[in-house]
Write an enzyme that holds these catalytic residues in place. Sequence first.
Site, PDB file in Angstrom:
ATOM      1  N   GLU A   1      -0.174  -3.012  11.524  1.00  0.00           N
ATOM      2  CA  GLU A   1      -1.420  -2.612  10.857  1.00  0.00           C
ATOM      3  C   GLU A   1      -2.345  -1.851  11.805  1.00  0.00           C
ATOM      4  OE1 GLU A   1      -3.045  -2.020   8.260  1.00  0.00           O
ATOM      5  OE2 GLU A   1      -4.312  -3.669   7.582  1.00  0.00           O
TER       6      GLU A   1
ATOM      7  N   THR B   1      -8.943   4.877   6.232  1.00  0.00           N
ATOM      8  CA  THR B   1      -9.504   3.612   6.728  1.00  0.00           C
ATOM      9  C   THR B   1     -10.218   3.838   8.058  1.00  0.00           C
ATOM     10  OG1 THR B   1      -7.774   2.357   5.635  1.00  0.00           O
ATOM     11  CG2 THR B   1      -8.921   1.238   7.406  1.00  0.00           C
TER      12      THR B   1
HETATM   13  N1  HSE Z   1     -11.245  -4.954   6.335  1.00  0.00           N
HETATM   14  C1  HSE Z   1     -10.784  -3.607   6.430  1.00  0.00           C
HETATM   15  C2  HSE Z   1     -11.933  -2.654   6.242  1.00  0.00           C
HETATM   16  C3  HSE Z   1      -9.743  -3.361   5.405  1.00  0.00           C
HETATM   17  O1  HSE Z   1     -12.725  -2.892   5.323  1.00  0.00           O
HETATM   18  O2  HSE Z   1     -12.046  -1.708   7.017  1.00  0.00           O
HETATM   19  C4  HSE Z   1      -9.171  -1.989   5.481  1.00  0.00           C
HETATM   20  O3  HSE Z   1      -7.807  -2.009   5.440  1.00  0.00           O
END
Ligand code: HSE
Length: 309
Positions: free
Chosen positions: A131, A184
Site C-alpha cells: 500500500e 491519493t
Molecule cells: N486514509 C487514507 C486517506 C485512505 O484518507 O488518505 C486513502 O487510501
Amino acid sequence: MRHSATAFAPATVGNVGIGFDILGHTVEAIGDKVRVERTSTRGVRITAITGSDAELPLESAKNTAGQALLSMLADEHAEFGLDVSIEKGIPLGSGLGGSAASAVAAVVAANAVFAKPLSQLQLLQYAMKGEQVASGSVHVDNIAPSLFGGMVLTVGIDHPRTKQIPVPPGIKCVLVHPHMFLSTKEARRILSKTVQLSDLVWQCANLAGFISACYTNDLDMIRDAFEDVVVEPQRQALIPGFRDVKAAAVAGGALGCSISGAGPTVFAWCLSADAPRIRDGMVDAFAAHKLGCDQWISSIEPMGARVID
Ligand code: HSE
C-alpha cells in the site's frame, strides 16, 4: 501444498469519515482478484493486469501487489518465485481501496502456496508494504478491513492491533463514484499538518461516540457523531458538487455521509429501506455538476479476503 491460488479481497471505505487512517469497512459488492503461481525462478513477475483502463505498473517493485509479495518472499526466505496476475474490479483512483485490495489479495493468495502459512498479522504487515507504494505513506484503514472483513479499527503502525467493530443490523452503505480520478498522494499532500485543538476535541468525541454507538446500536448517536471536522472540510473542494451530494444524502435520511478514503467516491450510511432513495438523490446531485457515476448499495459483511480457487 498448493502450486497456485486465486484470492479475492473486497473494496473498502477508508476513514469512515471520522477515523482518518485508522478506521475502515468493507464493501462486499466489489473487489480485486489476484492469482499467484509458484515458479522455480526467484522473484515476482507480474504477467497480466486486467479490468483497468488505466496503466498500472507491471514492474513488481512499483506495483502494490508486487511490492507486498517481494517483501513477503524476501523476509520469509522463500526458495521459489511467483508469477502473478491481477484482475481489477475496483476503479482506479476512486477512494475505494483498490491498491490495498490488490496487495491484500496478493498476500492471501501467496500464503496459500507457502508450505507453512503465515499469521494474519504478518499478512497485514506485508500488505501494508504494498500500500505504501501507491499512497506514499503507510496507513491501514483500507488494508485491515479488506483482510479481516467488516469494520476494523487499527491502533499502531509498527505493531498494529486490530479490532472488528460491530455494525448495527440493518445498516447499508450507499456508494456513489463520480467518473473522475483523484490521486491519493495529491489528496494527502493538500492536508494541513496541524489541527486546531478545538477540532481535535470535536473529532475525538465524534470517533469515540461513533464507536460506542456501534456497540450499543444507538443510531441517534451514530447520526450525531458522523461528522469529520478535520479532513473532509479540506478535501471537499477536490470533488465537484460534494456539498450538494452530501446534502441530498442527508435530506434522504442518511445517518451520515462523507468522502470514501481519499475520494472522489462519496458514501452514506443509512437504513436499508432508505438506501435507493438516498442513492438516487446523490447520483442526481452529481449529475447536476455534469458528473456521471457508478453506484452501489452494499452491506458491511464481516468477511474479508479469501482464497476462491
Ligand atoms: N486514509 C487514507 C486517506 C485512505 O484518507 O488518505 C486513502 O487510501
